[in-house]
Design a protein around this motif. Sequence first.
Motif, PDB file in Angstrom:
ATOM      1  N   ILE A  55      -6.762   2.866  17.151  1.00 42.27           N
ATOM      2  CA  ILE A  55      -6.828   3.154  15.715  1.00 42.27           C
ATOM      3  C   ILE A  55      -5.441   3.028  15.085  1.00 42.27           C
ATOM      4  N   ILE A  56      -4.411   3.533  15.777  1.00 43.60           N
ATOM      5  CA  ILE A  56      -3.046   3.434  15.249  1.00 43.60           C
ATOM      6  C   ILE A  56      -2.628   1.967  15.129  1.00 43.60           C
ATOM      7  N   ILE A  57      -2.917   1.168  16.153  1.00 45.36           N
ATOM      8  CA  ILE A  57      -2.556  -0.257  16.111  1.00 45.36           C
ATOM      9  C   ILE A  57      -3.339  -0.975  15.013  1.00 45.36           C
ATOM     10  N   GLY A  58      -4.635  -0.699  14.911  1.00 51.63           N
ATOM     11  CA  GLY A  58      -5.454  -1.317  13.864  1.00 51.63           C
ATOM     12  C   GLY A  58      -4.976  -0.949  12.470  1.00 51.63           C
ATOM     13  N   ALA A  59      -4.630   0.319  12.279  1.00 44.73           N
ATOM     14  CA  ALA A  59      -4.139   0.748  10.965  1.00 44.73           C
ATOM     15  C   ALA A  59      -2.807   0.095  10.639  1.00 44.73           C
ATOM     16  N   GLY A  60      -1.967  -0.085  11.660  1.00 38.34           N
ATOM     17  CA  GLY A  60      -0.684  -0.757  11.435  1.00 38.34           C
ATOM     18  C   GLY A  60      -0.872  -2.209  11.010  1.00 38.34           C
ATOM     19  N   PHE A  61      -1.770  -2.915  11.686  1.00 35.83           N
ATOM     20  CA  PHE A  61      -2.033  -4.309  11.318  1.00 35.83           C
ATOM     21  C   PHE A  61      -2.673  -4.414   9.931  1.00 35.83           C
ATOM     22  N   ALA A  62      -3.621  -3.529   9.648  1.00 35.19           N
ATOM     23  CA  ALA A  62      -4.278  -3.562   8.332  1.00 35.19           C
ATOM     24  C   ALA A  62      -3.283  -3.252   7.218  1.00 35.19           C
ATOM     25  N   SER A  63      -2.412  -2.290   7.450  1.00 38.26           N
ATOM     26  CA  SER A  63      -1.419  -1.935   6.433  1.00 38.26           C
ATOM     27  C   SER A  63      -0.410  -3.057   6.237  1.00 38.26           C
ATOM     28  N   SER A  64       0.004  -3.670   7.343  1.00 40.48           N
ATOM     29  CA  SER A  64       0.928  -4.809   7.230  1.00 40.48           C
ATOM     30  C   SER A  64       0.280  -5.955   6.473  1.00 40.48           C
ATOM     31  N   GLY A  65      -0.981  -6.221   6.764  1.00 44.44           N
ATOM     32  CA  GLY A  65      -1.706  -7.271   6.058  1.00 44.44           C
ATOM     33  C   GLY A  65      -1.827  -6.987   4.570  1.00 44.44           C
ATOM     34  N   ALA A  66      -2.131  -5.740   4.223  1.00 38.01           N
ATOM     35  CA  ALA A  66      -2.234  -5.383   2.800  1.00 38.01           C
ATOM     36  C   ALA A  66      -0.883  -5.511   2.119  1.00 38.01           C
ATOM     37  N   LEU A  67       0.171  -5.160   2.816  1.00 43.14           N
ATOM     38  CA  LEU A  67       1.514  -5.275   2.244  1.00 43.14           C
ATOM     39  C   LEU A  67       1.874  -6.734   2.000  1.00 43.14           C
ATOM     40  N   ILE A  68       1.604  -7.589   2.966  1.00 36.64           N
ATOM     41  CA  ILE A  68       1.939  -9.014   2.829  1.00 36.64           C
ATOM     42  C   ILE A  68       1.094  -9.672   1.742  1.00 36.64           C
ATOM     43  N   VAL A  69      -0.209  -9.428   1.771  1.00 41.74           N
ATOM     44  CA  VAL A  69      -1.090 -10.031   0.761  1.00 41.74           C
ATOM     45  C   VAL A  69      -0.745  -9.518  -0.626  1.00 41.74           C
ATOM     46  N   GLY A  70      -0.425  -8.246  -0.711  1.00 34.87           N
ATOM     47  CA  GLY A  70      -0.077  -7.678  -2.017  1.00 34.87           C
ATOM     48  C   GLY A  70       1.215  -8.243  -2.570  1.00 34.87           C
ATOM     49  N   LYS A  71       2.198  -8.456  -1.706  1.00 35.64           N
ATOM     50  CA  LYS A  71       3.475  -9.003  -2.187  1.00 35.64           C
ATOM     51  C   LYS A  71       3.350 -10.471  -2.580  1.00 35.64           C
ATOM     52  N   PHE A  72       2.718 -11.271  -1.718  1.00 40.43           N
ATOM     53  CA  PHE A  72       2.604 -12.698  -2.010  1.00 40.43           C
ATOM     54  C   PHE A  72       1.543 -13.002  -3.056  1.00 40.43           C
ATOM     55  N   GLY A  73       0.553 -12.153  -3.182  1.00 41.56           N
ATOM     56  CA  GLY A  73      -0.518 -12.402  -4.141  1.00 41.56           C
ATOM     57  C   GLY A  73      -0.319 -11.708  -5.470  1.00 41.56           C
ATOM     58  N   GLN A  74       0.860 -11.133  -5.675  1.00 41.28           N
ATOM     59  CA  GLN A  74       1.162 -10.438  -6.931  1.00 41.28           C
ATOM     60  C   GLN A  74       0.164  -9.322  -7.228  1.00 41.28           C
ATOM     61  N   MET A  75      -0.257  -8.630  -6.175  1.00 46.38           N
ATOM     62  CA  MET A  75      -1.157  -7.478  -6.332  1.00 46.38           C
ATOM     63  C   MET A  75      -0.373  -6.231  -5.942  1.00 46.38           C
ATOM     64  N   ALA A  78      -2.147  -3.325  -3.951  1.00 46.44           N
ATOM     65  CA  ALA A  78      -2.399  -3.600  -2.533  1.00 46.44           C
ATOM     66  C   ALA A  78      -1.116  -3.447  -1.728  1.00 46.44           C
ATOM     67  N   ALA A  79       0.000  -3.923  -2.276  1.00 44.63           N
ATOM     68  CA  ALA A  79       1.283  -3.778  -1.594  1.00 44.63           C
ATOM     69  C   ALA A  79       1.660  -2.303  -1.480  1.00 44.63           C
ATOM     70  N   GLN A  80       1.378  -1.567  -2.517  1.00 41.44           N
ATOM     71  CA  GLN A  80       1.675  -0.131  -2.510  1.00 41.44           C
ATOM     72  C   GLN A  80       0.829   0.592  -1.468  1.00 41.44           C
ATOM     73  N   LEU A  81      -0.443   0.240  -1.376  1.00 40.63           N
ATOM     74  CA  LEU A  81      -1.315   0.835  -0.359  1.00 40.63           C
ATOM     75  C   LEU A  81      -0.893   0.426   1.050  1.00 40.63           C
ATOM     76  N   GLY A  82      -0.440  -0.809   1.213  1.00 41.23           N
ATOM     77  CA  GLY A  82       0.031  -1.263   2.511  1.00 41.23           C
ATOM     78  C   GLY A  82       1.272  -0.514   2.968  1.00 41.23           C
TER      79      GLY A  82
END
Length: 111
Positions: A55-75, A78-82
């Motif tokens: 769960i910790i590893i999955g949450a880390g990957f999901a948060s990293s993904g939200a951070l990357i998508v939010g930064k590059f996608g101007q969202m 999503a970046a804040q949640l990541g």
Amino acid sequence: MIVHAISEVAITLVANAGTSIKAEGVANVCAQAPTGVAPYVAQILGWVKYGVIAIIIGAGFASSGALIVGKFGQMGRAAQLGASGLFWTVIGAIAFVCIYAILNGIVGNGC
């Protein structure tokens, strides 16, 4: 009841006035699972331990993904949640290690 216990102690003290009284503590008692249960306890604890790690590893990957998508996608949200998710993932990992160490210190690895 308490008066009776106090009077018994007083009578013992008076009777043993010439001898020294020593209070001995409880010996180091090891926590052990009941007979026949140890393999099941080890299996359940193993599943819980690796489940929490997954769960910790999955949450880390999901948060990293939200951070990357939010930064590059101007969202921004999503970046804040990541970023928030990464913070809480690290806090959760630290709490897992601390709680596991505390429980291992209480139960021990056998005597």
